[in-house]
Design an enzyme around this catalytic site. Structure first.
Site, PDB file in Angstrom:
ATOM      1  N   ASP A  21     -13.218   8.099  -1.612  1.00  0.00           N
ATOM      2  CA  ASP A  21     -11.937   7.389  -1.737  1.00  0.00           C
ATOM      3  C   ASP A  21     -12.118   6.045  -2.443  1.00  0.00           C
ATOM      4  O   ASP A  21     -11.649   5.007  -1.966  1.00  0.00           O
ATOM      5  CB  ASP A  21     -11.308   7.155  -0.356  1.00  0.00           C
ATOM      6  CG  ASP A  21     -11.273   8.408   0.495  1.00  0.00           C
ATOM      7  OD1 ASP A  21     -11.003   9.487  -0.060  1.00  0.00           O
ATOM      8  OD2 ASP A  21     -11.519   8.300   1.715  1.00  0.00           O
ATOM      9  N   GLU A 201      -2.008  14.044  -1.118  1.00  0.00           N
ATOM     10  CA  GLU A 201      -2.474  12.780  -0.556  1.00  0.00           C
ATOM     11  C   GLU A 201      -3.132  11.958  -1.657  1.00  0.00           C
ATOM     12  O   GLU A 201      -3.144  12.353  -2.822  1.00  0.00           O
ATOM     13  CB  GLU A 201      -3.466  13.023   0.597  1.00  0.00           C
ATOM     14  CG  GLU A 201      -4.756  13.713   0.183  1.00  0.00           C
ATOM     15  CD  GLU A 201      -5.713  13.972   1.341  1.00  0.00           C
ATOM     16  OE1 GLU A 201      -5.267  13.918   2.507  1.00  0.00           O
ATOM     17  OE2 GLU A 201      -6.900  14.239   1.076  1.00  0.00           O
ATOM     18  N   HIS A 265      -8.961  11.750  -5.037  1.00  0.00           N
ATOM     19  CA  HIS A 265      -8.706  10.392  -4.541  1.00  0.00           C
ATOM     20  C   HIS A 265      -9.171   9.345  -5.552  1.00  0.00           C
ATOM     21  O   HIS A 265     -10.083   8.559  -5.302  1.00  0.00           O
ATOM     22  CB  HIS A 265      -9.360  10.156  -3.185  1.00  0.00           C
ATOM     23  CG  HIS A 265      -8.609   9.127  -2.398  1.00  0.00           C
ATOM     24  ND1 HIS A 265      -8.082   9.370  -1.163  1.00  0.00           N
ATOM     25  CD2 HIS A 265      -8.264   7.844  -2.693  1.00  0.00           C
ATOM     26  CE1 HIS A 265      -7.458   8.291  -0.721  1.00  0.00           C
ATOM     27  NE2 HIS A 265      -7.556   7.350  -1.643  1.00  0.00           N
ATOM     28  N   ARG A 298     -19.864  12.684  -0.779  1.00  0.00           N
ATOM     29  CA  ARG A 298     -18.819  12.503  -1.773  1.00  0.00           C
ATOM     30  C   ARG A 298     -19.133  11.173  -2.469  1.00  0.00           C
ATOM     31  O   ARG A 298     -19.093  10.121  -1.858  1.00  0.00           O
ATOM     32  CB  ARG A 298     -17.429  12.475  -1.125  1.00  0.00           C
ATOM     33  CG  ARG A 298     -16.998  13.836  -0.601  1.00  0.00           C
ATOM     34  CD  ARG A 298     -15.577  13.819  -0.082  1.00  0.00           C
ATOM     35  NE  ARG A 298     -15.447  12.991   1.118  1.00  0.00           N
ATOM     36  CZ  ARG A 298     -14.285  12.752   1.727  1.00  0.00           C
ATOM     37  NH1 ARG A 298     -13.150  13.262   1.235  1.00  0.00           N
ATOM     38  NH2 ARG A 298     -14.231  12.009   2.827  1.00  0.00           N
TER      39      ARG A 298
END
Length: 323
Positions: A21, A201, A265, A298
């Site tokens: 993110d 999202e 994201h 990630r």
């Protein structure tokens, strides 16, 4: 392909490892700021540098830690740093140990003008303008200014059981208070938005080429995770759902040849030369043991974003290699 045996390519060399993110801000004074979800999901971290490249090795400091009990005591996710109306703010999501999925959007405000050294204070959850906002799982809040007005977009779940995550937009009265009721911006309509979970999202706002764009992430957080794109005319009423068009297909998704899986994201910013760049996270493998949400690999990647025919182009060929 698992974490211990993945195929390395020139495209899956991360800019910053184990930071999901990612959010990068290029401030007016030229400073670059970076924040992201910490792998422990228990704190908010910041780093800064005079150069974009310098962020990779910059010292990372913790500006806030989760509560021991109650709200904001677990799942501290997706912080974003913004300078609004003369002050620094961090928007983030947090859960409650007694109800781990009772995740809501919260705000920190910096008490001074240096977000790296001045203290931060909790402002609590955003104050809503209707009785429907933030009654369920709500996260990934972003804010932006457009034509003299402030807006926020966030993801919120509805339904019973396996819930649906959609994106909502509202105008802000101030950085911590909503001015208008929430408006549904996009819900998972297509097959690529409905893999394992029905999800929209991770919104990110961009204005360019006389239009406004909102990128977002879709589906569950494994290799099926991908990015979609909304657009509207820059003069349109952004609170009117009819102003927006959603692209029929994802604009960025898993690519085995590039060795990148589950991209999403992202955030938009400009580099030192004014070129448009996006940061995003992805994994260099697709075989995950357990819940993908808790797989720490990630990584943050950077990609140049050129325009063709008035639309941004997302391609691993434009990944920034060896900054």
């Amino acid at each position: 392909m698992n974490a211990n045996n993945f195929r390395k390519t020139k495209y899956n060399e991360p800019f910053i490892a184990q930071r999901a993110d990612p959010f990068i801000l290029h401030a007016e004074d030229g400073t670059f700021y970076f924040t992201a979800s910490h792998p422990a999901y228990d704190r908010i971290v910041l780093r800064h540098s005079d150069t974009l490249k310098g962020l990779a090795g910059a010292e990372e400091i913790t500006v806030w830690k989760k509560h021991e009990e109650g709200i904001m005591s677990i799942h501290i996710w997706a912080p974003e740093l913004h300078y609004l109306r003369g002050s620094w703010y961090i928007y983030y999501a947090g859960g409650d140990k007694d109800d781990v999925w009772a995740i809501r959007p919260y705000v920190l405000k910096c008490t001074g003008q240096d977000p790296m050294t001045d203290p931060w204070v909790e402002m609590g959850m955003l104050q809503r303008a209707d009785a429907f906002c933030f009654n369920d799982f709500s996260l990934d809040m972003t804010v932006f200014e457009h034509r003299g007005r402030m807006y926020t977009i966030w993801a919120e779940k509805v339904n019973q059981g396996k819930k649906i995550s959609s994106l909502y937009i509202a105008e802000l009265e101030s950085p911590t208070v909503l001015k208008t009721a929430q408006v549904l911006l996009t819900t998972p309509d297509y097959d690529w938005e409905r893999v394992d979970f029905w999800v929209n999202e991770g919104p990110s706002f961009l204005e360019a080429e006389g239009r406004v764009f909102v990128s977002f992430s879709a589906s569950a957080t494994g290799a099926c995770y991908c990015m979609g794109l909304l657009s509207a005319d820059a003069d349109a009423d952004l609170l009117d759902p009819a102003s927006w068009k959603k692209e029929r297909h994802p604009v960025l998704q898993t690519d085995e040849e590039a060795g990148l899986y589950g991209p999403g994201h992202n955030t938009f910013f400009t580099d030192e030369e004014g070129r448009l760049v996006t940061s995003y996270h992805a994994r260099p493998y697709d075989e995950i043991i357990g819940d993908p949400l808790y797989d720490i690999n990630r990584h943050t990647y950077l990609m140049d974003v050129p325009f063709e025919n008035g639309m941004p182009v997302f391609s691993y060929q434009n990944n920034r290699i060896n900054l």
